[in-house]
Design a protein around this motif. Structure first.
Motif, PDB file in Angstrom:
ATOM      1  N   LEU A 145       0.819  -1.207   0.000  1.00 12.07           N
ATOM      2  CA  LEU A 145       0.000   0.000   0.000  1.00 12.07           C
ATOM      3  C   LEU A 145       0.853   1.258   0.000  1.00 12.07           C
ATOM      4  O   LEU A 145       0.499   2.255  -0.629  1.00 12.07           O
ATOM      5  N   HIS A 146       1.991   1.214   0.680  1.00 12.58           N
ATOM      6  CA  HIS A 146       2.909   2.364   0.649  1.00 12.58           C
ATOM      7  C   HIS A 146       3.365   2.635  -0.785  1.00 12.58           C
ATOM      8  O   HIS A 146       3.394   3.788  -1.215  1.00 12.58           O
ATOM      9  N   GLN A 147       3.715   1.584  -1.500  1.00 12.73           N
ATOM     10  CA  GLN A 147       4.155   1.752  -2.900  1.00 12.73           C
ATOM     11  C   GLN A 147       3.057   2.385  -3.738  1.00 12.73           C
ATOM     12  O   GLN A 147       3.297   3.326  -4.495  1.00 12.73           O
ATOM     13  N   GLU A 148       1.853   1.867  -3.610  1.00 11.16           N
ATOM     14  CA  GLU A 148       0.729   2.370  -4.397  1.00 11.16           C
ATOM     15  C   GLU A 148       0.358   3.797  -3.978  1.00 11.16           C
ATOM     16  O   GLU A 148       0.028   4.630  -4.820  1.00 11.16           O
ATOM     17  N   ALA A 149       0.406   4.073  -2.677  1.00  7.54           N
ATOM     18  CA  ALA A 149       0.049   5.410  -2.180  1.00  7.54           C
ATOM     19  C   ALA A 149       1.036   6.457  -2.701  1.00  7.54           C
ATOM     20  O   ALA A 149       0.632   7.574  -3.041  1.00  7.54           O
ATOM     21  N   LYS A 150       2.315   6.091  -2.777  1.00  5.98           N
ATOM     22  CA  LYS A 150       3.319   7.019  -3.308  1.00  5.98           C
ATOM     23  C   LYS A 150       3.021   7.406  -4.749  1.00  5.98           C
ATOM     24  O   LYS A 150       3.313   8.518  -5.168  1.00  5.98           O
ATOM     25  N   SER A 151       2.434   6.467  -5.484  1.00  8.41           N
ATOM     26  CA  SER A 151       2.122   6.755  -6.883  1.00  8.41           C
ATOM     27  C   SER A 151       0.812   7.530  -7.026  1.00  8.41           C
ATOM     28  O   SER A 151       0.400   7.846  -8.133  1.00  8.41           O
ATOM     29  N   GLY A 152       0.159   7.832  -5.897  1.00  9.65           N
ATOM     30  CA  GLY A 152      -1.040   8.654  -5.920  1.00  9.65           C
ATOM     31  C   GLY A 152      -2.356   7.904  -5.975  1.00  9.65           C
ATOM     32  O   GLY A 152      -3.399   8.513  -6.199  1.00  9.65           O
ATOM     33  N   ALA A 153      -2.343   6.599  -5.751  1.00 11.53           N
ATOM     34  CA  ALA A 153      -3.574   5.801  -5.798  1.00 11.53           C
ATOM     35  C   ALA A 153      -4.446   6.124  -4.589  1.00 11.53           C
ATOM     36  O   ALA A 153      -4.092   5.814  -3.446  1.00 11.53           O
ATOM     37  N   LYS A 154      -5.599   6.756  -4.843  1.00 13.33           N
ATOM     38  CA  LYS A 154      -6.467   7.202  -3.746  1.00 13.33           C
ATOM     39  C   LYS A 154      -7.002   6.057  -2.905  1.00 13.33           C
ATOM     40  O   LYS A 154      -7.144   6.193  -1.690  1.00 13.33           O
ATOM     41  N   ASN A 155      -7.287   4.919  -3.511  1.00 14.84           N
ATOM     42  CA  ASN A 155      -7.775   3.763  -2.747  1.00 14.84           C
ATOM     43  C   ASN A 155      -6.680   3.247  -1.813  1.00 14.84           C
ATOM     44  O   ASN A 155      -6.953   2.900  -0.663  1.00 14.84           O
ATOM     45  N   ALA A 156      -5.450   3.182  -2.312  1.00 13.43           N
ATOM     46  CA  ALA A 156      -4.336   2.716  -1.498  1.00 13.43           C
ATOM     47  C   ALA A 156      -4.082   3.684  -0.350  1.00 13.43           C
ATOM     48  O   ALA A 156      -3.804   3.259   0.779  1.00 13.43           O
ATOM     49  N   GLN A 157      -4.191   4.985  -0.618  1.00  7.24           N
ATOM     50  CA  GLN A 157      -4.010   5.975   0.434  1.00  7.24           C
ATOM     51  C   GLN A 157      -5.069   5.791   1.523  1.00  7.24           C
ATOM     52  O   GLN A 157      -4.772   5.875   2.710  1.00  7.24           O
ATOM     53  N   PHE A 158      -6.288   5.503   1.096  1.00  5.49           N
ATOM     54  CA  PHE A 158      -7.363   5.276   2.060  1.00  5.49           C
ATOM     55  C   PHE A 158      -7.071   4.063   2.937  1.00  5.49           C
ATOM     56  O   PHE A 158      -7.170   4.139   4.170  1.00  5.49           O
ATOM     57  N   TYR A 159      -6.709   2.926   2.333  1.00  2.00           N
ATOM     58  CA  TYR A 159      -6.461   1.726   3.132  1.00  2.00           C
ATOM     59  C   TYR A 159      -5.220   1.860   3.995  1.00  2.00           C
ATOM     60  O   TYR A 159      -5.155   1.308   5.100  1.00  2.00           O
ATOM     61  N   LEU A 160      -4.247   2.605   3.521  1.00  2.00           N
ATOM     62  CA  LEU A 160      -3.069   2.873   4.338  1.00  2.00           C
ATOM     63  C   LEU A 160      -3.471   3.691   5.571  1.00  2.00           C
ATOM     64  O   LEU A 160      -3.038   3.404   6.690  1.00  2.00           O
TER      65      LEU A 160
END
Length: 107
Positions: free
Chosen positions: A49-64
């Motif tokens: 999720l950290h990897q995905e959140a860094k790329s700006g994925a809003k869903n990943a940021q939410f779950y993180l």
């Protein structure tokens, strides 16, 4: 009899993991992170999720943010949770907007 049971058990385990390995090879780390989260493999979910959140994925940021809020796979950290909720909310993700409002309301 025991050898036959062991072979059957091994085959069952292999058959269970083949779809996961195929899925893991597909390159969709967000989906893998969600599956890891569902299976309570929080350390794997957190990293992906950290990897995905860094790329700006809003869903990943939410779950993180959820993981930081609940302390799943990491220490509970409401400041980090709020930061990731905000990133996701600023992209229009309604569940993040709701949760950041709840955090603000609770202080």
């Amino acid at each position: 009899m025991i050898q036959r049971l062991s072979a059957s058990l091994l085959a069952a385990v292999i058959l269970c993991f083949v779809p996961v390995l195929i899925w893991a090879g597909s390159g969709n780390s967000y989906q893998i992170a969600l599956k890891a989260y569902e299976l309570s493999d929080y350390s794997l979910a957190l990293g992906l999720l950290h990897q995905e959140a860094k790329s700006g994925a809003k869903n990943a940021q939410f779950y993180l943010a959820e993981m930081y809020r609940k302390g799943h796979g990491t220490e509970r950290d409401l400041e980090k949770a709020a930061r990731y909720y905000k990133k996701s909310a600023n992209q229009g993700y309604a569940p993040a907007q709701f949760n950041i409002a709840r955090l603000y309301r609770s202080g």
